[in-house]
Design an enzyme around this catalytic site. Structure first.
Site, mmCIF file in Angstrom:
data_model
loop_
_atom_site.group_PDB
_atom_site.id
_atom_site.type_symbol
_atom_site.label_atom_id
_atom_site.label_comp_id
_atom_site.label_asym_id
_atom_site.label_seq_id
_atom_site.Cartn_x
_atom_site.Cartn_y
_atom_site.Cartn_z
ATOM 1 N N ARG A 66 -2.853 7.658 4.770
ATOM 2 C CA ARG A 66 -2.001 6.560 5.222
ATOM 3 C C ARG A 66 -0.555 6.701 4.764
ATOM 4 N NH1 ARG A 66 -5.615 1.853 3.346
ATOM 5 N NH2 ARG A 66 -7.255 3.337 2.864
ATOM 6 N N GLU A 103 -13.334 5.604 -8.848
ATOM 7 C CA GLU A 103 -14.279 4.674 -9.462
ATOM 8 C C GLU A 103 -15.642 5.340 -9.625
ATOM 9 O OE1 GLU A 103 -13.530 1.100 -7.224
ATOM 10 O OE2 GLU A 103 -14.135 -0.060 -8.992
HETATM 11 C C1 PRP Z 1 -6.442 4.584 -0.167
HETATM 12 C C2 PRP Z 1 -4.976 4.266 -0.071
HETATM 13 C C3 PRP Z 1 -4.396 5.028 -1.224
HETATM 14 C C4 PRP Z 1 -5.513 4.973 -2.260
HETATM 15 C C5 PRP Z 1 -5.188 3.997 -3.333
HETATM 16 O O1 PRP Z 1 -6.694 5.824 0.392
HETATM 17 O O2 PRP Z 1 -4.437 4.673 1.189
HETATM 18 O O3 PRP Z 1 -4.106 6.375 -0.887
HETATM 19 O O4 PRP Z 1 -6.702 4.571 -1.566
HETATM 20 O O5 PRP Z 1 -6.227 3.901 -4.282
HETATM 21 P P1 PRP Z 1 -6.035 4.248 -5.831
HETATM 22 O O6 PRP Z 1 -4.710 3.684 -6.260
HETATM 23 O O7 PRP Z 1 -7.189 3.545 -6.500
HETATM 24 O O8 PRP Z 1 -6.110 5.723 -5.995
HETATM 25 P P2 PRP Z 1 -8.165 6.405 0.630
HETATM 26 O O9 PRP Z 1 -8.570 7.225 -0.552
HETATM 27 O O10 PRP Z 1 -9.072 5.284 1.030
HETATM 28 O O11 PRP Z 1 -7.956 7.433 1.823
HETATM 29 P P3 PRP Z 1 -7.306 7.287 3.285
HETATM 30 O O12 PRP Z 1 -5.817 7.068 3.107
HETATM 31 O O13 PRP Z 1 -7.578 8.621 3.892
HETATM 32 O O14 PRP Z 1 -7.958 6.146 3.993
HETATM 33 N N1 ADE Z 2 -7.316 1.568 -0.970
HETATM 34 C C1 ADE Z 2 -7.824 1.259 -2.178
HETATM 35 N N2 ADE Z 2 -8.078 -0.054 -2.272
HETATM 36 C C2 ADE Z 2 -7.720 -0.603 -1.070
HETATM 37 C C3 ADE Z 2 -7.747 -1.917 -0.540
HETATM 38 N N3 ADE Z 2 -8.182 -2.958 -1.266
HETATM 39 N N4 ADE Z 2 -7.297 -2.112 0.718
HETATM 40 C C4 ADE Z 2 -6.855 -1.061 1.455
HETATM 41 N N5 ADE Z 2 -6.817 0.189 1.015
HETATM 42 C C5 ADE Z 2 -7.246 0.420 -0.245
#
Ligand code: PRP
Ligand code: ADE
Length: 179
Positions: A66, A103
């Site tokens: 993202r 986590e």
């Molecule tokens: C989500 C979000 C951040 C990350 C934040 O990505 O877009 O990159 O989690 O979480 P954190 O601060 O606990 O590390 P995700 O890993 O879900 O992957 P995506 O962007 O491919 O959906």
């Molecule tokens: N990535 C990690 N935690 C999230 C949340 N609560 N909503 C959207 N993206 C996330």
């Protein structure tokens, strides 16, 4: 005003309780992306912040996946390049990687060896800061390369998860904060 602009952006983020698992309140940015005017306002706010705080930025590094929605738009506005920090196994050629804990279990991020040079001033961007594990790993990659991290920039910060504490000395800037 800036307050009104932030409110317009906030109105286009929706929440889904218990997604993708029980207890997680998912902050969904898809309405923002669908609304060109609100999306533009979000980018205006990010651009203004960067121009105000950093006279020189060499490169924007965005996080898979993202971070890829906002990083290239910001880089184009600033007239600088965008590089990808990806989940393991997606980038060809020589890469450097860092593993980090989630986590549950572990994950790995990668960057191409030639993506940034030592001494370059880098801004790291993602959509959201939760526990900070993802941005922490991105910072390790940049430090490995000898790049100078100016800041981590996110659209949304989930403040109760205290990700900023995990990121210690690295400055964090967020447009929107949620508990
Ligand atoms: C989500 C979000 C951040 C990350 C934040 O990505 O877009 O990159 O989690 O979480 P954190 O601060 O606990 O590390 P995700 O890993 O879900 O992957 P995506 O962007 O491919 O959906
Ligand atoms: N990535 C990690 N935690 C999230 C949340 N609560 N909503 C959207 N993206 C996330």
């Amino acid at each position: 005003s800036e307050e009104q602009k932030l409110e317009r952006v906030r109105q286009q983020v929706r929440s889904f309780p218990d997604f993708p698992s029980p207890g997680i309140n998912f902050r969904d940015i898809t309405p923002l992306l669908k609304d060109p005017s609100a999306f533009c306002t979000a980018m205006d706010l990010m651009e203004a912040h960067v121009r105000k705080c950093f006279p020189r930025v060499d490169v924007i590094a965005g996080l898979d996946s993202r971070g890829f929605l906002f990083g290239p738009v910001l880089a184009q506005r600033l007239g600088i390049g965008f590089v990808l920090i990806r989940k393991k196994g997606k980038l060809p050629g020589p890469t450097e990687s860092v593993s980090y804990s989630l986590e549950y279990g572990k994950a790995e991020l990668e960057i191409q060896t030639d993506a940034v040079d030592a001494g370059q001033k880098v801004l790291i961007i993602d959509d959201l800061l939760a526990t900070g594990g993802t941005l922490w790993a991105a910072c390790q990659l940049m430090k490995k390369k000898g790049a100078e991290i100016l800041e981590c920039l996110v659209l949304i910060e989930l403040t109760s998860l205290r990700g900023t504490e995990k990121l210690k000395s690295v400055p964090i800037y967020s447009l929107l904060q949620y508990d």
